[in-house]
Design an enzyme around this catalytic site. Sequence first.
Site, PDB file in Angstrom:
ATOM      1  CB  SER A   1      -2.894  -1.367   2.461  1.00  0.00           C
ATOM      2  OG  SER A   1      -3.424  -1.826   1.254  1.00  0.00           O
TER       3      SER A   1
ATOM      4  CG  ASP B   1       3.205  12.660  -3.219  1.00  0.00           C
ATOM      5  OD1 ASP B   1       3.923  12.796  -2.205  1.00  0.00           O
ATOM      6  OD2 ASP B   1       3.339  11.720  -4.019  1.00  0.00           O
TER       7      ASP B   1
ATOM      8  CE  LYS C   1      -0.894  -5.478   1.738  1.00  0.00           C
ATOM      9  NZ  LYS C   1      -1.624  -4.887   0.588  1.00  0.00           N
TER      10      LYS C   1
END
Length: 497
Positions: free
Chosen positions: A285, A296, A310
């Site tokens: 999460s 990224d 999640k």
Amino acid sequence: MFRRKRSFLIVLVLIAVFLFSGPLQAAENDHSLDLFKEVFQYTLDQYVDELDEKTLEEMAIKGMMQQLDPYSQYFDEEDYNDFQTEMDGYFGGVGLQIEQIEDYITVVAPLSGTPGEAAGIIAGDIISKVDDTDLTGMTLQRAVDLIRGESGTQVRLTVIREGTTEPLVFNITRDIIEIKVVESEMLEGQIGYIKLSSFTSSSPVLYSHALNNLRSQGATSIILDLRNNPGGLLGAAISVANPFLEDGLDILHIESRVDGDNTYYSTSESIELPLVVLVNKGSASASEIVAGAVQDHGVGTLVGTTTFGKATVQHLHEISSGGALKMTTAKYLTPNKRAINGVGIEPDVIVEDPEEQMKRAIEILKGNAVLPSSSQAITFKIGEKKMWFDGKTVSLSEAPYLAKSSVTMIPLKQIAEQLDFRVDFNLQEQKITLTKQESVMEMWLGKKEALINGQATTLQSNPVIKNGTTLVPIRLLAEFLGTQVSWIDGEITFRIR
């Protein structure tokens, strides 16, 4: 007619709100609600044991939430008070973050320093029994109530673990669970270490204090440990990612049916310190929000094992009874719009052993804290049959692509040739060998395993041949080269010293 009109009106409103997007008047006339009334009344009248309407209402609401997804949940007033206590970081029990996935109570992560962690329970374990009570099909809150208890009392947990043939039994003594949200220390080599155990309301302030304290002591790089961190508050995740990102960079994208799409951006200047983030299957999460942003944007290296997967957002809505609904209202994507729900994030460097994970993180920061300006760079884009190497364009026989598991696959031979690596293919063994001087990497078509200088490593996606071209996961090649991968404005770059 219902014997208790007031109670029925409560459940009628709830059903109308959650099952229909149109006006309430239209929902009241819908055949589905007539059916619900019929079943509700028949159950009150005919069930073998007498039920009061309040109990049946709560059963209906809990069943409705349970059918939506593993993370939507109804709390009555007592359950909601317990939930708030847990989010404040102080409660009694064994220290396990659990979720109901399908019909099974599944461990997301054992909390650091708790009896559950000390006993050896790990992320992914399925708790099948508490003492002699079978948990299959049981609601999450009921399971939590059974596992918790007074400090000093004992509970027996029966666990099903992937890779074992027989259930495992753990006898655990309950204790007061006081979560140490943030722990920090200065390691050898001026490496600052921060262990973040959860994303609570207090996390941003405690984390900021720890980070600033390490920097004031002269930290020249940071290890952020998110292993077994099951997540928490979205705002806390954004605050944790913020210091390592340049002002204005996207942290995550939210997709919501009701509120529309939204993007959260960093709002401060980067501290520009080399960073390693430690992750494992218990990182979920909010932990994955931070890890996804770091990976990224190429501002750090992820080390460990694939995260939990999640990527949904729950909204807490207090209701008039004193309870609350925790409902999934949105899903999130990483800055590069990778969908990781149910998949997780594969780290840049896969290391299975927890002690080796820390050692590898320290090695990376000691050896790669600053990349020299003379390093070589390879850049390419998904879907384009070309790459850029030291300022020149090189054609590719196959374009890099994103596999179903959200793993970037790149053509091996042409990239290896630019770096003076030798590539050999053994047709009989379906084995690919990459060699340069004393460094050797071996991998096999159709297998999610490889050997790097004799050390086994696990792949999230196996090497494939497409139109005669061998493609491998970019993370595997990056690990072999000992370098970082960055995704910026759709371009994928890795640098080799």
